[in-house]
Enzyme design. Structure first.
Site, mmCIF file in Angstrom:
data_model
loop_
_atom_site.group_PDB
_atom_site.id
_atom_site.type_symbol
_atom_site.label_atom_id
_atom_site.label_comp_id
_atom_site.label_asym_id
_atom_site.label_seq_id
_atom_site.Cartn_x
_atom_site.Cartn_y
_atom_site.Cartn_z
ATOM 1 N N CYS A 30 0.829 -1.213 0.000
ATOM 2 C CA CYS A 30 0.000 0.000 0.000
ATOM 3 C C CYS A 30 0.865 1.265 0.000
ATOM 4 C CB CYS A 30 -0.914 -0.043 1.224
ATOM 5 S SG CYS A 30 -1.755 1.478 1.610
ATOM 6 N N CYS A 33 0.086 3.768 2.732
ATOM 7 C CA CYS A 33 0.558 3.215 4.013
ATOM 8 C C CYS A 33 2.051 3.491 4.184
ATOM 9 C CB CYS A 33 0.323 1.708 4.068
ATOM 10 S SG CYS A 33 -1.395 1.194 3.973
#
Length: 122
Positions: A30, A33
């Site tokens: 991600c 993230c």
């Protein structure tokens, strides 16, 4: 305080403990993230009295499913075992600091009273 990694075995005990606990739900693939991770780490060093925890949604799919995590990163804030905040999306440091200040400033007796009032009668 550095961040701690949560697992199925440690999640409940950590989030139900006294004090403030921030949980960053993330995955290695991600991009947002990976951008939020360093912000989360930096802010964790400024608040040694707060638990900053990370949960890898790929490794801990059971917890992610139980909490209906459908988008990452997702941040959850618990205080004294009560979920106060849950939202998806990477936050800038200033916004994260503001959320911590809000969690600190809550009257938890009032929060528990409101939670009890909203819970369906057993």
């Amino acid at each position: 305080m550095a961040t701690v990694n949560l697992t199925t075995e440690t999640f409940d005990a950590t989030t139900e403990a006294e004090g403030i606990v921030l949980v960053d739900f993330w995955a290695a693939w991600c991009g947002p993230c990976r951008r939020f991770g360093p912000v989360f780490e930096k802010i964790s060093e400024l608040h040694p009295d707060v638990v900053f925890a990370k949960l890898d949604t790929e490794a801990e799919q059971e917890i992610a499913a139980r909490l209906s995590i459908t988008s990452i990163p997702t941040l959850m804030i618990f205080r004294d075992g009560t979920l106060l905040f849950a939202d998806a999306g990477a936050l800038p440091g200033k916004a994260l600091e503001d959320l911590i200040a809000q969690a600190r400033g809550l009257d938890m007796a009032e929060v528990r009273r409101q939670v009890a009032a909203e819970s369906p009668a057993s």
